[in-house]
Design an enzyme around this catalytic site. Structure first.
Site, PDB file in Angstrom:
ATOM      1  N   GLY B  13       0.647  -1.138   0.037  1.00  0.00           N
ATOM      2  CA  GLY B  13      -0.059  -0.003   0.247  1.00  0.00           C
ATOM      3  C   GLY B  13       0.824   1.117   0.104  1.00  0.00           C
ATOM      4  N   GLY B  15      -0.155   4.455   0.077  1.00  0.00           N
ATOM      5  CA  GLY B  15      -0.942   5.682   0.678  1.00  0.00           C
ATOM      6  C   GLY B  15      -0.424   6.396   1.643  1.00  0.00           C
ATOM      7  N   PHE B  16      -0.913   7.189   2.449  1.00  0.00           N
ATOM      8  CA  PHE B  16      -0.097   7.921   3.588  1.00  0.00           C
ATOM      9  C   PHE B  16       0.678   7.213   4.459  1.00  0.00           C
ATOM     10  CE2 PHE B  16      -2.030  12.113   2.569  1.00  0.00           C
ATOM     11  CZ  PHE B  16      -3.169  12.215   2.735  1.00  0.00           C
ATOM     12  N   GLY B  17       0.401   6.027   4.836  1.00  0.00           N
ATOM     13  CA  GLY B  17       0.950   5.165   5.629  1.00  0.00           C
ATOM     14  C   GLY B  17       2.330   4.608   5.035  1.00  0.00           C
ATOM     15  N   VAL B  81      -1.732  -7.609  -4.012  1.00  0.00           N
ATOM     16  CA  VAL B  81      -1.483  -8.725  -3.042  1.00  0.00           C
ATOM     17  C   VAL B  81      -2.854  -9.705  -3.065  1.00  0.00           C
ATOM     18  CG1 VAL B  81      -0.960  -8.970  -0.711  1.00  0.00           C
ATOM     19  CG2 VAL B  81       0.153  -7.307  -2.099  1.00  0.00           C
ATOM     20  N   GLU B 172     -18.585  17.031   2.977  1.00  0.00           N
ATOM     21  CA  GLU B 172     -17.877  17.855   1.765  1.00  0.00           C
ATOM     22  C   GLU B 172     -18.407  17.733   0.436  1.00  0.00           C
ATOM     23  OE1 GLU B 172     -13.827  16.360   2.710  1.00  0.00           O
ATOM     24  OE2 GLU B 172     -13.576  18.199   3.969  1.00  0.00           O
ATOM     25  N   ASP B 301      -5.469   2.837   8.281  1.00  0.00           N
ATOM     26  CA  ASP B 301      -6.951   2.503   8.203  1.00  0.00           C
ATOM     27  C   ASP B 301      -7.091   0.911   8.483  1.00  0.00           C
ATOM     28  OD1 ASP B 301      -8.616   5.053   6.670  1.00  0.00           O
ATOM     29  OD2 ASP B 301      -7.276   5.215   8.415  1.00  0.00           O
TER      30      ASP B 301
END
Lengths: 423, 423
Positions: B13, B15-17, B81, B172, B301
């Site tokens: 992954g 993403g941010f992490g 994966v 939003e 998450d």
């Protein structure tokens, strides 16, 4: 004409020609409906830049409603035209019927596979935003798969690209792929050296850019070769599979094939007249109206026209714009009970870009040149022609960024699934 | 650890992490493979702006290879994966096996339909670029169809939008749809008045923005209502069809429904541990490792974590970044034979924007406010967090344009066929 209601003009197609016709009628006593099956006007000369990850779709496509928002006598309609009846004067669409007093057919032309439509799966053309994003995905995925490949031959095949047809589109796409491989992607991969990718530009005729003067054809060839494109003229494509391309001069294994050859006019041309040429274009009178129907015009790439001086009108954007303006002028003349003007095509010249600092420009006998100056001119003209100030700003900033950093801003793979790289 | 080859770290992954973990290991004696099924890192906080035609995908998504091009010890891999074996220490992907010494699972979470997965066709969520473009297409086509509609009830239904779930994303999106209807599209249509469109924000709980302090929930509600959003709290959705939404408090006919509720962690969480919570998140130790496998981390998450002070780690981007950095610090400590640091979550606050000049910001007990100042802060923070200078520049220019002209720049309908507006 019914005096109690305004004259109804239906324009089919909101490309260069259709939009020009609509805008030229802004002050005329008419009610216009402009129908397009897309919600946006597409600036096609720059579509190859979306396909090669340099620009975003929204940089070159503007919502038709936005373009025409201020034109009170013009109503855009999102629908597909299914047929046209010139006797009853009705246009049939997927969203209802449109009766007309005047019709302007401006649905353009697309590429053609010379009877081999099954090649389309393996060799997409470049006509719409979806086409451009599909080609972008294929190019970027080819490098991703090459990075994962364990077989050397397969890796080479994945890094081989074939472009069929050396008109401006083919020349521009071929140059741009070499550019993305040698500049932008060079530092992104660890297993592969993207600078070793091969791009072949295959042309059945004797030269690239057939519509340009010989000196510029030569210049374009040289510039392509200095970029690393292998130019193969006098070479016909005889088959295309998922594995590669068979030509009259040998077989080339290539994972990505892009089709930029052949002309097929929109099928609606045949709805408005029986007189069509072998590309399906509607043969029109010198005033761009259809034989027997002076209230029906066919303009731009869907038509085959010869102007008042006997000059064949080429299939370029500027000619479509002039055709649209002429159709509008003819309608205005009719409504004022004056004679229609003659249509004289004003050749503003042609240009094609090759990579990020090369081009050829033909702007008349004394203004033919290639190289960096031509490229600057190409950029300036294309930005000027963009329909919308914001697009001009975004495109300039995208290009400036690209030129300074070598980075192509729109390098996203979208619409992709993992099966595409399954080992 | 095998001294003759570097320590192998697999990060799943980007993403941010995952990206934070990779970058924090840039100087460590490890060889990293970072796998993602997309080629781009997505800045999810702004995804709703792609869905509401304000930004382009490429403004908020950068190619992973480009982000990591300069990190020599990190190799990106485009693949999905399929399973993880923590005993054999192997990650299975669609493009081959990846053995690891350390694993960082950072595959995130998505929305959930509470067992009603068949609602997904009628009520798409917002997780990827494709989702955002799908929602954008639905919103713009709804107005196009309303323009063509002959039945008044159908026209109203087409101009009614329902957003389910009043967390930051739902708030939003709801605000942005009212904005596009009342500003951007107002002048584009002739038959319909887009300002009469209805947007309902449906929330099962008692308030919008459940994770925010009460004062800001109130502020957000008021701002939404001044924008014209109908906020319906304490309302459960019980069914969704192509025609509309059934709730515990009545039925609403709506052509467009957007789902922004529920949490479902990536299924790979269950591959690394049997201990998962009811959202499928992997329950981890305070050092973010999986019980029984100190070499396997789950962050962001996909995980349910409590820090060293007993604070529950929320599912926000900043927490994923800190988790990724902590996993990296733990690996580095192991390799240096020192003790792993404790993980203490540093709450940097939360913000949510409502339309183009409103927001709420919670940055600590003395820094809670709503309105224009909050909105400016939101913009500044989000631009700062964008990973790439070019994206910052493009996003700022897109927003500046949007603010000055009210024009949302990315108003293209792509991937559309004429059948979508067939009468």
């Amino acid at each position: 004409m019914n005096d109690s209601q305004p004259t109804r003009v239906v324009i089919v197609g909101a490309g260069f020609g259709g939009l020009a016709a609509a805008r030229a009628l802004a002050d005329a006593p008419v009610q216009i409906t402009i129908v397009d099956r897309q919600n946006h006007h597409l600036f096609q000369p720059l579509l190859y830049q979306v396909a090669t990850a340099a620009l975003n779709p929204s940089d070159i496509a503007q919502p038709i409603r936005h373009i025409l928002a201020k034109q009170a006598n013009c109503q855009p309609m999102l629908a597909e035209v299914t047929s046209i009846d010139t006797e009853s004067k009705v246009v049939e669409t997927t969203a209802g019927e449109l009766p007309f007093d005047y019709l302007v057919l401006a649905t353009g032309a697309t590429h053609a596979y010379f009877g081999n439509d099954h090649w389309a799966d393996h060799a997409p053309g470049l006509k719409s935003v979806e086409d451009a994003l599909d080609i972008r995905r294929r190019i970027l995925l080819a490098f991703e798969k090459a990075e994962l490949a364990t077989d050397a031959d397969e890796r080479t095949r994945l890094m081989t690209f074939v472009v069929v047809g050396a008109g401006p589109t083919g020349v521009e796409v071929a140059g741009a792929i070499r550019e993305i491989a040698t500049n932008t992607l060079r530092k992104d991969f660890r297993q592969i050296d993207t600078t070793t990718s091969r791009v072949q530009l295959i042309e059945a005729g004797p030269a690239v850019l057939a519509a340009f003067p010989e000196k510029l054809q030569q210049s374009a060839s040289e510039q392509l070769e200095s970029l690393g494109v292998e130019v193969r003229t006098n070479t016909m494509v005889t088959d295309i599979t998922a594995d590669g391309v068979t030509t009259s001069d040998g077989y080339v294994k290539a994972a990505t094939v892009i089709w930029a050859a052949g002309v097929a006019a929109s099928p609606l041309g045949a709805d408005v007249t029986d007189e069509t040429d072998r590309s399906g274009r509607a043969v029109v009178a010198p005033d761009l109206s259809v034989p027997g129907h002076p209230n029906v015009f066919a303009i731009g790439d869907v038509s085959a026209a010869t102007d008042a001086n006997g000059v064949d009108v080429p299939g370029v954007g500027a000619a479509a714009v002039q055709g649209g303006e002429h159709a509008a002028a003819s309608i205005i003349a009719d409504l004022a009970n004056t004679a229609r003007p003659s249509f004289v095509y004003n050749d503003k010249g042609s240009m094609a870009t090759i990579g990020r600092s090369k081009a050829v420009a033909d702007l008349g006998p004394r203004f033919r040149f290639g190289g960096f100056v031509a490229w600057v001119l190409w950029c300036a003209v294309h930005v000027w022609l963009l329909v919308d100030f914001r697009s001009k700003l975004r495109t300039i900033s995208s290009w400036a960024w690209q030129y300074v950093t070598g980075s192509r801003s729109a390098r996203l793979i979208t619409g992709y699934t993992a099966e595409d790289t399954t080992a």
